[in-house]
Design an enzyme around this catalytic site. Sequence first.
Site, PDB file in Angstrom:
ATOM      1  N   ASP A 126       0.674  -1.303   0.131  1.00 50.82           N
ATOM      2  CA  ASP A 126       0.067  -0.024   0.098  1.00 50.82           C
ATOM      3  C   ASP A 126       0.711   1.318   0.027  1.00 50.82           C
ATOM      4  O   ASP A 126       0.181   2.426   0.003  1.00 50.82           O
ATOM      5  CB  ASP A 126      -1.016  -0.186   1.203  1.00 50.82           C
ATOM      6  N   HIS A 146       6.071  -8.077  -1.583  1.00 48.63           N
ATOM      7  CA  HIS A 146       5.066  -8.383  -2.366  1.00 48.63           C
ATOM      8  C   HIS A 146       4.826  -7.299  -3.324  1.00 48.63           C
ATOM      9  O   HIS A 146       3.595  -7.118  -4.107  1.00 48.63           O
ATOM     10  CB  HIS A 146       3.911  -8.590  -1.582  1.00 48.63           C
ATOM     11  N   CYS A 179       3.970  -5.222 -17.607  1.00 51.24           N
ATOM     12  CA  CYS A 179       3.616  -6.246 -18.755  1.00 51.24           C
ATOM     13  C   CYS A 179       3.018  -7.547 -18.030  1.00 51.24           C
ATOM     14  O   CYS A 179       4.229  -8.257 -17.345  1.00 51.24           O
ATOM     15  CB  CYS A 179       4.405  -6.272 -19.819  1.00 51.24           C
ATOM     16  N   GLY A 197       2.040  -7.081  13.207  1.00 49.68           N
ATOM     17  CA  GLY A 197       0.384  -7.270  12.159  1.00 49.68           C
ATOM     18  C   GLY A 197       0.662  -8.085  11.169  1.00 49.68           C
ATOM     19  O   GLY A 197       0.270  -7.918  10.137  1.00 49.68           O
ATOM     20  N   THR A 198       1.125  -9.468  11.295  1.00 44.48           N
ATOM     21  CA  THR A 198       1.000 -10.321  10.470  1.00 44.48           C
ATOM     22  C   THR A 198       0.527 -11.779  10.964  1.00 44.48           C
ATOM     23  O   THR A 198       0.912 -12.024  12.099  1.00 44.48           O
ATOM     24  CB  THR A 198       2.441 -10.509   9.550  1.00 44.48           C
ATOM     25  N   SER A 199      -0.337 -12.350  10.103  1.00 45.96           N
ATOM     26  CA  SER A 199      -0.942 -13.656  10.877  1.00 45.96           C
ATOM     27  C   SER A 199       0.208 -14.832  10.675  1.00 45.96           C
ATOM     28  O   SER A 199       0.007 -15.725  11.388  1.00 45.96           O
ATOM     29  CB  SER A 199      -2.103 -14.203   9.865  1.00 45.96           C
ATOM     30  N   ALA A 227      -1.072  -2.022  16.661  1.00 43.60           N
ATOM     31  CA  ALA A 227       0.210  -1.368  16.396  1.00 43.60           C
ATOM     32  C   ALA A 227       0.297   0.193  16.537  1.00 43.60           C
ATOM     33  O   ALA A 227       1.223   1.010  16.956  1.00 43.60           O
ATOM     34  CB  ALA A 227       0.432  -1.731  14.882  1.00 43.60           C
TER      35      ALA A 227
HETATM   36  P1  NAD Z   1      -3.315 -11.189   7.366  1.00 41.77           P
HETATM   37  O1  NAD Z   1      -4.545 -10.621   6.956  1.00 41.77           O
HETATM   38  O2  NAD Z   1      -3.071 -12.642   7.131  1.00 41.77           O
HETATM   39  O3  NAD Z   1      -3.121 -11.009   9.024  1.00 41.77           O
HETATM   40  C1  NAD Z   1      -3.347  -9.766   9.685  1.00 41.77           C
HETATM   41  C2  NAD Z   1      -2.927  -9.692  10.916  1.00 41.77           C
HETATM   42  O4  NAD Z   1      -2.694  -8.427  11.596  1.00 41.77           O
HETATM   43  C3  NAD Z   1      -3.473 -10.752  11.783  1.00 41.77           C
HETATM   44  O5  NAD Z   1      -2.630 -11.505  12.776  1.00 41.77           O
HETATM   45  C4  NAD Z   1      -4.225  -9.771  12.914  1.00 41.77           C
HETATM   46  O6  NAD Z   1      -4.419 -10.229  14.160  1.00 41.77           O
HETATM   47  C5  NAD Z   1      -3.150  -8.418  12.861  1.00 41.77           C
HETATM   48  N1  NAD Z   1      -3.688  -7.521  13.199  1.00 41.77           N
HETATM   49  C6  NAD Z   1      -5.272  -6.607  12.656  1.00 41.77           C
HETATM   50  N2  NAD Z   1      -5.084  -5.501  13.174  1.00 41.77           N
HETATM   51  C7  NAD Z   1      -4.057  -5.072  13.855  1.00 41.77           C
HETATM   52  C8  NAD Z   1      -3.600  -3.983  14.230  1.00 41.77           C
HETATM   53  N3  NAD Z   1      -4.527  -2.853  14.559  1.00 41.77           N
HETATM   54  N4  NAD Z   1      -2.402  -3.932  15.091  1.00 41.77           N
HETATM   55  C9  NAD Z   1      -1.811  -4.979  15.110  1.00 41.77           C
HETATM   56  N5  NAD Z   1      -1.976  -6.038  14.315  1.00 41.77           N
HETATM   57  C10 NAD Z   1      -3.257  -6.202  13.707  1.00 41.77           C
HETATM   58  O7  NAD Z   1      -2.154 -10.410   6.631  1.00 41.77           O
HETATM   59  P2  NAD Z   1      -0.624 -10.910   6.528  1.00 41.77           P
HETATM   60  O8  NAD Z   1       0.003 -11.693   7.540  1.00 41.77           O
HETATM   61  O9  NAD Z   1      -0.066  -9.450   6.207  1.00 41.77           O
HETATM   62  O10 NAD Z   1      -0.970 -11.548   5.017  1.00 41.77           O
HETATM   63  C11 NAD Z   1      -1.696 -11.109   4.052  1.00 41.77           C
HETATM   64  C12 NAD Z   1      -1.196 -10.984   2.852  1.00 41.77           C
HETATM   65  O11 NAD Z   1      -2.076 -10.049   2.188  1.00 41.77           O
HETATM   66  C13 NAD Z   1       0.120 -10.421   2.628  1.00 41.77           C
HETATM   67  O12 NAD Z   1       1.219 -11.227   1.582  1.00 41.77           O
HETATM   68  C14 NAD Z   1      -0.068  -8.975   2.117  1.00 41.77           C
HETATM   69  O13 NAD Z   1       0.686  -8.804   1.106  1.00 41.77           O
HETATM   70  C15 NAD Z   1      -1.403  -8.830   1.464  1.00 41.77           C
HETATM   71  N6  NAD Z   1      -2.185  -7.686   2.033  1.00 41.77           N
HETATM   72  C16 NAD Z   1      -1.501  -6.349   1.718  1.00 41.77           C
HETATM   73  C17 NAD Z   1      -2.507  -5.258   2.204  1.00 41.77           C
HETATM   74  C18 NAD Z   1      -1.718  -3.919   2.450  1.00 41.77           C
HETATM   75  O14 NAD Z   1      -0.960  -3.625   1.386  1.00 41.77           O
HETATM   76  N7  NAD Z   1      -2.049  -3.145   3.361  1.00 41.77           N
HETATM   77  C19 NAD Z   1      -3.736  -5.597   2.640  1.00 41.77           C
HETATM   78  C20 NAD Z   1      -4.118  -6.813   2.594  1.00 41.77           C
HETATM   79  C21 NAD Z   1      -3.368  -7.859   2.386  1.00 41.77           C
END
Ligand code: NAD
Length: 254
Positions: free
Chosen positions: A110, A125, A133, A192-194, A236
């Site tokens: 983003d 990513h 392309c 903030g990643t699952s 976060a």
């Molecule tokens: P995910 O959706 O699998 O997990 C999100 C994690 O964030 C969860 O563990 C959740 O508990 C946590 N979370 C939610 N709100 C939070 C907050 N306010 N503070 C702290 N933690 C919080 O996301 P992921 O692990 O990033 O994997 C998903 C994939 O999706 C990635 O590859 C990413 O590239 C892509 N993605 C990116 C965006 C973006 O660019 N913002 C948005 C959606 C998905």
Amino acid sequence: MHAIEHDREKLEQAAGRLSRSERTIVSTGSGISRESGIPTFRGEDGLWQNHRPEELASREGFLSNPGLVWRWYRERLGTARAKQPNPGHRAIARLEPLIPNFLLITQNIDNLHRRAGSKEIVELHGNIERYRCFEYSHPAEEDPQWGDEPPRCHCGSIIRPDVVWFGEPLPEAEIECAFRESARCDTFLVVGTSGMVQPAALLPQVARNAGALLIEVNETPSEITPIVDIFLQGKAGETLPPLVDRIEELVSRG
Ligand code: NAD
């Protein structure tokens, strides 16, 4: 000990460690952008017009319905541009000049980390601001025209977003750098990643195997939580600012 005191003690531990760190990695996922109003994939707002992200963010999805996927990215780009970096992004940007050898590795596309002022970033990513392309991967020179269907490349193929889709390999230079640096850091902060999307989810494990201390900030426990040394449970945007404030104090005291 009361929960609040316990949390304060963990924050203090994390700040102490980060303020002395010689080589730090911060690794972020979509959770950090949630408070800017950008949906995560696995949260309750993770569906788009009843499609799962895995259906849309894939080569197969794009080939079977290019217009649908194109419109999804058009909307996501509009959302990303309309939103602002939040206190979590800004705290990470403030941390960078405070400690030596800092690297941010993000799964997010983003662009909010750059807009918050972070400089050393590995984008695993891709970035939603870039296009290329579909067939030959050469970068699209300008902002593509955002009609309902993807525009044509000069070679006759179609233009796609320069992001990594499900089932695709990550950009080689970025992943190579991420693994190399994770194996060299002494402190790894994951936010903030699952921990469900590979290979990004392996990075904390690589750092741990190399002896780094792991700190995690997440609203809820994740797949990574079982291996971290310090788990700071919370948003976060609420957890990182006081953490970085405290690091600033410790660093300025020397
Ligand atoms: P995910 O959706 O699998 O997990 C999100 C994690 O964030 C969860 O563990 C959740 O508990 C946590 N979370 C939610 N709100 C939070 C907050 N306010 N503070 C702290 N933690 C919080 O996301 P992921 O692990 O990033 O994997 C998903 C994939 O999706 C990635 O590859 C990413 O590239 C892509 N993605 C990116 C965006 C973006 O660019 N913002 C948005 C959606 C998905």
